[in-house]
Design a protein around this motif. Structure first.
Motif, short mmCIF file in Angstrom:
data_model
loop_
_atom_site.label_atom_id
_atom_site.label_comp_id
_atom_site.label_asym_id
_atom_site.label_seq_id
_atom_site.Cartn_x
_atom_site.Cartn_y
_atom_site.Cartn_z
N ALA A 280 0.83 -1.20 0.00
CA ALA A 280 0.00 0.00 0.00
C ALA A 280 0.87 1.25 0.00
CB ALA A 280 -0.94 -0.01 1.20
N THR A 281 1.93 1.24 0.80
CA THR A 281 2.83 2.38 0.86
C THR A 281 3.49 2.64 -0.49
OG1 THR A 281 3.28 2.05 3.21
CG2 THR A 281 4.90 3.32 1.97
N VAL A 282 3.98 1.58 -1.12
CA VAL A 282 4.63 1.73 -2.42
C VAL A 282 3.66 2.29 -3.46
CG1 VAL A 282 5.62 0.41 -4.35
CG2 VAL A 282 6.41 0.00 -2.01
N ALA A 283 2.42 1.80 -3.43
CA ALA A 283 1.42 2.30 -4.38
C ALA A 283 1.11 3.77 -4.12
CB ALA A 283 0.14 1.47 -4.28
N GLU A 284 1.01 4.15 -2.85
CA GLU A 284 0.76 5.56 -2.51
C GLU A 284 1.89 6.45 -3.03
OE1 GLU A 284 -1.55 4.44 1.66
OE2 GLU A 284 0.42 5.38 1.71
N LEU A 285 3.13 6.03 -2.79
CA LEU A 285 4.28 6.84 -3.21
C LEU A 285 4.33 6.96 -4.72
CD1 LEU A 285 6.99 5.42 -0.77
CD2 LEU A 285 5.64 7.51 -0.52
N ALA A 286 4.03 5.87 -5.41
CA ALA A 286 4.05 5.90 -6.88
C ALA A 286 2.97 6.84 -7.41
CB ALA A 286 3.84 4.50 -7.43
N THR A 287 1.83 6.85 -6.75
CA THR A 287 0.69 7.64 -7.21
C THR A 287 0.91 9.13 -7.00
OG1 THR A 287 -0.81 5.80 -6.76
CG2 THR A 287 -1.80 7.98 -6.99
N ILE A 288 1.46 9.49 -5.84
CA ILE A 288 1.59 10.92 -5.52
C ILE A 288 2.95 11.49 -5.88
CG2 ILE A 288 -0.09 10.68 -3.66
CD1 ILE A 288 2.22 10.84 -1.69
N ALA A 351 9.64 10.53 -11.57
CA ALA A 351 10.00 9.27 -12.22
C ALA A 351 8.83 8.29 -12.27
CB ALA A 351 11.19 8.64 -11.52
N ALA A 352 8.10 8.18 -11.15
CA ALA A 352 6.99 7.23 -11.11
C ALA A 352 5.92 7.61 -12.13
CB ALA A 352 6.39 7.18 -9.71
N ALA A 353 5.62 8.91 -12.22
CA ALA A 353 4.62 9.36 -13.18
C ALA A 353 5.10 9.12 -14.62
CB ALA A 353 4.31 10.84 -12.97
N SER A 354 6.39 9.38 -14.86
CA SER A 354 6.93 9.19 -16.21
C SER A 354 6.87 7.73 -16.64
CB SER A 354 8.38 9.67 -16.26
OG SER A 354 8.46 11.05 -15.94
N ALA A 355 7.07 6.82 -15.67
CA ALA A 355 7.03 5.39 -15.98
C ALA A 355 5.60 4.84 -16.00
CB ALA A 355 7.87 4.62 -14.96
N GLY A 356 4.65 5.64 -15.53
CA GLY A 356 3.26 5.21 -15.54
C GLY A 356 2.90 4.20 -14.48
N ILE A 357 3.76 4.00 -13.47
CA ILE A 357 3.49 2.94 -12.50
C ILE A 357 2.50 3.36 -11.41
CG2 ILE A 357 5.73 1.85 -12.85
CD1 ILE A 357 6.66 3.12 -10.25
N GLY A 358 2.22 4.66 -11.33
CA GLY A 358 1.28 5.10 -10.30
C GLY A 358 -0.10 5.40 -10.82
N ALA A 359 -0.23 5.60 -12.13
CA ALA A 359 -1.49 6.08 -12.68
C ALA A 359 -2.63 5.10 -12.44
CB ALA A 359 -1.32 6.34 -14.18
N HIS A 360 -2.38 3.79 -12.56
CA HIS A 360 -3.49 2.84 -12.46
C HIS A 360 -3.96 2.65 -11.03
CE1 HIS A 360 -0.09 0.32 -11.45
NE2 HIS A 360 -0.85 -0.69 -11.17
N HIS A 361 -3.19 3.13 -10.03
CA HIS A 361 -3.65 3.02 -8.65
C HIS A 361 -4.75 4.04 -8.33
CE1 HIS A 361 -0.51 0.17 -7.87
NE2 HIS A 361 0.46 1.05 -8.04
N ARG A 362 -4.77 5.16 -9.05
CA ARG A 362 -5.71 6.23 -8.72
C ARG A 362 -7.16 5.76 -8.77
NH1 ARG A 362 -3.56 11.17 -8.08
NH2 ARG A 362 -1.47 11.55 -8.95
N ASP A 363 -7.49 4.94 -9.76
CA ASP A 363 -8.86 4.48 -9.92
C ASP A 363 -9.01 3.00 -9.57
OD1 ASP A 363 -9.78 6.97 -10.79
OD2 ASP A 363 -9.20 6.55 -12.86
N ALA A 364 -8.03 2.46 -8.84
CA ALA A 364 -8.05 1.02 -8.53
C ALA A 364 -9.26 0.64 -7.70
CB ALA A 364 -6.76 0.62 -7.82
N ALA A 365 -9.63 1.46 -6.73
CA ALA A 365 -10.79 1.14 -5.89
C ALA A 365 -12.04 1.01 -6.74
CB ALA A 365 -10.98 2.20 -4.81
N ASP A 366 -12.19 1.89 -7.74
CA ASP A 366 -13.36 1.82 -8.61
C ASP A 366 -13.30 0.60 -9.53
OD1 ASP A 366 -15.10 4.36 -8.24
OD2 ASP A 366 -13.06 5.10 -8.21
N ARG A 367 -12.10 0.26 -10.01
CA ARG A 367 -11.99 -0.93 -10.86
C ARG A 367 -12.34 -2.19 -10.08
NH1 ARG A 367 -8.06 1.96 -13.78
NH2 ARG A 367 -6.49 1.64 -12.19
#
Length: 387
Positions: A280-288, A351-367
């Motif tokens: 969860a922490t890693v996903a949060e950091l990647a997202t923000i 870097a996380a945003a450039s690699a796209g690794i955080g974008a899919h977490h933003r709407d993960a709860a809805d998915r």
């Protein structure tokens, strides 16, 4: 009369399973306001505090961890699992549940077993890059599997049908714009202008190694005016940490807290975080986009925290520091050099945003909510609904 949507979610032990479960519950409630949502956990985990505080009912069962450290007691696991699975089957009937969800961790396995016994559809969410023991077992009882990270699919049974949905995050974190919130957040926390804020976050239960190193770092830096430390110790270590900071005068630049009730505010104010590498922490950091020094917990099953951390370090969004190497001096060398280099911090944050690794977490709860609704026979679209 339409039957209300009823979902039972198994989540417990640590915040890494509970917070994503709560994010899923909130996403379901946004879409179906009259949904009946309840949780299953045990009496020994953080769920006894976090879930009722979030406004959801918690039912407890007699389950023990999937943990070899239990010694001879681990041989009672099959009996405990069967007993708690039967408890969950009865609970699912009482709640009129249409779907059961397991968020990982040992309290969720009985929910999936209970659903299998009751003939109800169920789905598990695997949050780590390496599947935990409970989910590896539960994945044999349901074909419906959602993943936070693509890599974790390799550790699941061939019969499962995994789909990467990301890590469900709470609304404030999913929508957090650190740059836009930074000035207000730092003012609310009393962080002076031109001062770097280092957050040391030991996770939901705290981490003795990180707390010890952070206190030592604060002692070494106590005469500095350009750095502040915020140390999350967990409740057990709070009094000792505060006493040590006062004794050495390090409380001049460092504050110890048991919990971070406004993690979004803290993330917005911080320049760098030192933390474990829970999923969860890693996903949060990647997202923000918050730069991090990641110290994986060395005894995590399958060394999954190191695998989690590499999702950030491999793209330059974080720096890996081994647990045994984490000392006041090493933190001063690693974190200190980063805090002194705003250009590198900015690059790590991007870097996380450039690699796209955080974008899919933003709407993960809805998915994930969408998959749950489909299993319940409800139609829904992926359009994000925020309160």
């Amino acid at each position: 009369m339409n039957t209300p949507l009823s979902v039972v979610i198994g989540a417990g032990g640590t915040g890494g399973h509970i917070y994503p479960g709560l994010a899923l519950a909130d996403a379901l409630r946004r879409r179906v306001p009259d949904a009946v949502i309840s949780f299953v956990g045990t009496e020994r985990g953080l769920e006894t505090r976090l879930i009722p505080a979030a406004g959801y009912p918690l039912h407890t069962v007699d389950m023990i961890p999937f943990d070899r450290s239990l010694g001879a007691k681990r041989f009672t696991l099959p009996v405990a699992l069967l007993r708690s699975g039967r408890q969950c089957r009865a609970l699912l009937g009482e709640q009129g549940a249409q779907v059961a969800v397991g968020m990982g961790g040992y309290p969720s396995a009985p929910v999936i077993l209970g659903a299998r016994l009751a003939g109800l559809p169920s789905i598990i969410h695997e949050s780590n890059a390496v599947p935990g023991r409970a989910n590896a077992f539960a994945a044999r009882l349901t074909p419906h599997v959602a993943l936070a990270f693509e890599a974790s699919g390799a550790g699941l049974p061939a019969s499962s049908r995994p789909e990467v949905v990301g890590m469900p995050l709470s609304g404030p974190l999913a929508r957090l714009d650190r740059a836009a919130r930074r000035v207000d957040a730092r003012r609310e926390l009393g962080i002076p202008e031109h001062t770097r804020l280092l957050l040391v976050n030991g996770g939901s239960l705290g981490a003795a190694r990180l707390t010890e190193a952070a206190i030592g770092l604060a002692e070494r830096l106590r005469h500095r005016d350009d750095i502040r430390l915020l140390i999350k110790t967990g409740p057990a270590a709070l009094d000792t940490a505060r006493a040590r900071l006062r004794l050495t005068g390090a409380d001049r630049i460092a504050q110890a807290v048991a919990y971070l009730d406004r993690i979004d505010q803290t993330y917005a104010a911080a320049d760098l975080v030192v933390c474990r590498a829970g999923s969860a922490t890693v996903a949060e950091l990647a997202t923000i986009g918050l730069p991090a020094v990641l110290v994986p917990y060395p005894h995590a099953p399958g060394d999954h925290q190191t695998h989690n951390a590499r999702t950030l370090t491999d793209v330059g969004a974080g720096v890996l520091l081994r647990d045994q190497d984490t000392t006041p001096l090493s933190l001063e060398n690693v974190a200190g050099s980063l805090l002194a280099d705003p250009v590198r911090l900015r690059a790590m944050g991007e870097a996380a945003a450039s690699a796209g690794i955080g974008a899919h977490h933003r709407d993960a709860a809805d998915r994930l909510a969408l998959r749950v609704l489909r299993l319940a026979g409800r139609t829904a679209t992926l359009t994000t609904v925020h309160s």
